[in-house]
Design a protein around this motif. Structure first.
Motif, PDB file in Angstrom:
ATOM      1  N   GLN A 409       1.546   7.804  -1.961  1.00  0.00           N
ATOM      2  CA  GLN A 409       2.555   7.353  -1.000  1.00  0.00           C
ATOM      3  C   GLN A 409       2.132   6.019  -0.403  1.00  0.00           C
ATOM      4  O   GLN A 409       0.963   5.827  -0.045  1.00  0.00           O
ATOM      5  N   SER A 412       5.034   1.560   4.790  1.00  0.00           N
ATOM      6  CA  SER A 412       5.102   0.173   5.255  1.00  0.00           C
ATOM      7  C   SER A 412       4.578   0.001   6.673  1.00  0.00           C
ATOM      8  O   SER A 412       4.293  -1.116   7.106  1.00  0.00           O
ATOM      9  N   TRP A 416       9.898   2.132   6.197  1.00  0.00           N
ATOM     10  CA  TRP A 416      10.018   2.474   4.790  1.00  0.00           C
ATOM     11  C   TRP A 416       8.798   3.223   4.280  1.00  0.00           C
ATOM     12  O   TRP A 416       7.656   2.904   4.639  1.00  0.00           O
ATOM     13  N   VAL A 418       7.479   4.913   0.344  1.00  0.00           N
ATOM     14  CA  VAL A 418       7.736   5.080  -1.086  1.00  0.00           C
ATOM     15  C   VAL A 418       6.729   6.080  -1.643  1.00  0.00           C
ATOM     16  O   VAL A 418       5.522   5.962  -1.405  1.00  0.00           O
ATOM     17  N   ASP A 419       7.228   7.080  -2.357  1.00  0.00           N
ATOM     18  CA  ASP A 419       6.371   8.075  -3.006  1.00  0.00           C
ATOM     19  C   ASP A 419       6.597   8.046  -4.508  1.00  0.00           C
ATOM     20  O   ASP A 419       7.737   7.887  -4.978  1.00  0.00           O
ATOM     21  N   ALA A 458      10.092   9.293  -8.375  1.00  0.00           N
ATOM     22  CA  ALA A 458       9.911   8.289  -7.325  1.00  0.00           C
ATOM     23  C   ALA A 458      10.948   8.530  -6.235  1.00  0.00           C
ATOM     24  O   ALA A 458      12.070   8.967  -6.515  1.00  0.00           O
ATOM     25  N   GLN A 459      10.558   8.284  -5.019  1.00  0.00           N
ATOM     26  CA  GLN A 459      11.492   8.421  -3.894  1.00  0.00           C
ATOM     27  C   GLN A 459      11.269   7.317  -2.880  1.00  0.00           C
ATOM     28  O   GLN A 459      10.159   6.798  -2.728  1.00  0.00           O
ATOM     29  N   VAL A 460      12.344   6.970  -2.211  1.00  0.00           N
ATOM     30  CA  VAL A 460      12.302   5.970  -1.140  1.00  0.00           C
ATOM     31  C   VAL A 460      12.906   6.609   0.111  1.00  0.00           C
ATOM     32  O   VAL A 460      14.001   7.175   0.056  1.00  0.00           O
ATOM     33  N   TYR A 462      13.862   5.993   4.272  1.00  0.00           N
ATOM     34  CA  TYR A 462      14.086   5.022   5.350  1.00  0.00           C
ATOM     35  C   TYR A 462      14.269   5.789   6.640  1.00  0.00           C
ATOM     36  O   TYR A 462      15.164   6.628   6.771  1.00  0.00           O
TER      37      TYR A 462
END
Length: 464
Positions: A409, A412, A416, A418-419, A458-460, A462
């Motif tokens: 992971q 930011s 944000w 990201v994984d 993958a994942q994002v 917010y």
């Protein structure tokens, strides 16, 4: 050799000539866990207790109480299935060549998911998940030795999951969700119309309209007659999920979650593409079997299907920079004991015994907080199989699986995250000993299925 004995030998019960999906597509391998890249990185351990992003809506809605803000999250997963049949001593269907080994029946399959969680106040949170909890696609080469049992097998589901969580106090939270789910299924295979002709010849002999001595020549004249059939259907239904999260401290918590059964009446059609016989007697038998209301007629069909319920117990424990996670999950696959396909007239087209068994899944994993931005993940798991050896088919040659997974992971530090995750599934070779009820009509598959699975995700997320 007595010619009457030859006729009896190739006599085929009407029910065994039907397509009707008599080889089942449904097996434990089509229940999808791939709803989160963060959970994939730990081999889906701690799913009901981790509660660190909005994908907890799927795994345990009570976990929304642990989120620190509103969150959008999108997930894209790819599943690469490799599944190849290794022939032992298979037998060809009546009047047909044996065929090839089918090639690699697997391929890449995409699994999307999305979640939104919103905090109402310190006690309440609401969310929505959109995902695919069940799915499968296996497709063998045309002309393979199991073509009369399976060619293409595909299931798709679409699930819409609004959810609510309520924090009762500092330790205890509850969650509940509704699930509106839609299923689409397609099953195809070749049809041995030489076997159809063989049955018709028996009827003519029994009626005194054909001499037994004529049967061998007519069978030879109608050898290699191969057609095609496809069953397609869909339905929508409702289910629910619920969970509880108990926090012993900031560092230790347990979660319990439950997803209900979903009852379907899948309605669609069985469509047949008959073979063309040059023999007038063979052509007449096939035409009679394909006429409206006859055995192999194209027309509406339906099947009742009860997808299983799932119960999960999870543990989360943090020690400094390390998080330890564990899961025990039970899936109630014994809800499927048979598949009964029925025409709209009420006529039973076929009944396929399944005799599936409940399964258990065990997983353990860990994460390591490398620094403020990076977290590393890993895990292992063991999956049971619900399919007894006696009912395993080429539709899904399910077997025991061992997972090895890694992930990471990136945070930011603002809004944000990201994984990414990757897992390889080592599958035990599955013994195949299947005639699908009749060797003459379907052939006899005897050998082993060698399978493996690779998953990338993958994942994002917010947060706001």
């Amino acid at each position: 050799m007595n010619n009457r004995w030859v006729v009896r030998r190739y006599a085929l019960p009407v029910g065994m000539l039907l397509y009707c999906a008599s080889s089942s597509v449904f097996a434990s391998g089509f229940a999808l866990l791939e709803q989160s890249a963060s959970r994939l990185g730990t081999a889906f351990s701690g799913t009901a207790a981790a509660a660190d992003d909005a994908s907890t809506i799927f795994f345990n809605p009570a976990g929304m109480a642990k989120l620190t803000g509103n969150e959008f999250l999108v997930v894209a997963s790819g599943v690469l299935i490799s599944s190849e049949f290794k022939n032992g001593n298979s037998q060809a269907a009546l009047g047909q060549p044996l065929g090839g080994d089918g090639g690699d029946a697997g391929d890449w399959n995409a699994i999307p998911a999305g979640y939104f969680a919103m905090l109402i106040n310190e006690q309440l949170a609401v969310g929505l998940g959109v995902n695919a909890p069940f799915g499968l696609k296996l497709e063998y080469d045309d002309g393979w030795m199991g073509r009369f049992q399976a060619l293409n097998s595909e299931i798709k589901t679409y699930n819409f999951n609004p959810a609510l969580s309520w924090r009762l106090n500092e330790q205890l939270s509850f969650g509940i969700g509704a699930n509106y789910q839609r299923i689409q299924a397609e099953l195809t295979n070749a049809v041995n119309y030489t076997a159809v002709v063989a049955q018709g010849l028996q009827g003519l002999v029994a009626a005194g309209q054909l001499a037994p001595d004529d049967v061998p020549g007519l069978l030879a004249a109608n050898a290699g007659l191969e057609g095609f059939t496809a069953v397609r259907g869909d339905d929508s239904s409702w289910g629910w999920n619920a969970g509880v999260l108990y926090e012993f401290s900031d560092d230790t918590r347990v979660g319990l979650s439950y997803r209900s059964t979903v009852d379907y009446t899948i309605e669609g059609s069985a469509r047949f593409r008959p073979a063309t016989a040059t023999s007038p007697i063979g052509a007449g038998i096939i035409a009679a079997a394909s006429a409206p209301g006859a055995t192999l007629a194209t027309g509406p069909v339906s099947v009742d299907l009860k997808l299983p319920d799932i119960a999960t117990a999870s543990l989360y424990h943090r020690m400094g920079q390390v998080e330890l996670l564990a899961d025990i999950a039970w899936t109630g696959w014994s809800s499927i004991q048979e598949l009964r396909f029925v025409r709209d007239s009420g006529q039973v087209l076929s009944v396929t015994p399944e005799r599936w068994e409940d399964t258990w899944r065990y997983s353990v994993g860990a994460t390591y907080q490398l620094n403020d931005q990076w977290k590393l993940r890993g895990g292992v798991a063991h999956d049971g199989t619900n399919v007894p050896n006696s009912t395993r088919t080429a539709r899904l040659p399910d077997s025991y699986r061992t997972w090895v997974a890694i992930g990471a992971q990136w945070n930011s530090g603002n809004s944000w995250m990201v994984d990414v995750g990757y897992a390889h599934l080592f599958a035990k070779d599955a013994r195949m000993n299947q005639d699908d009820g009749n060797v003459a009509a379907r052939g006899w598959l005897l050998g082993e299925q060698e399978s493996a699975v690779d998953i990338v995700s993958a994942q994002v997320a917010y947060k706001f």
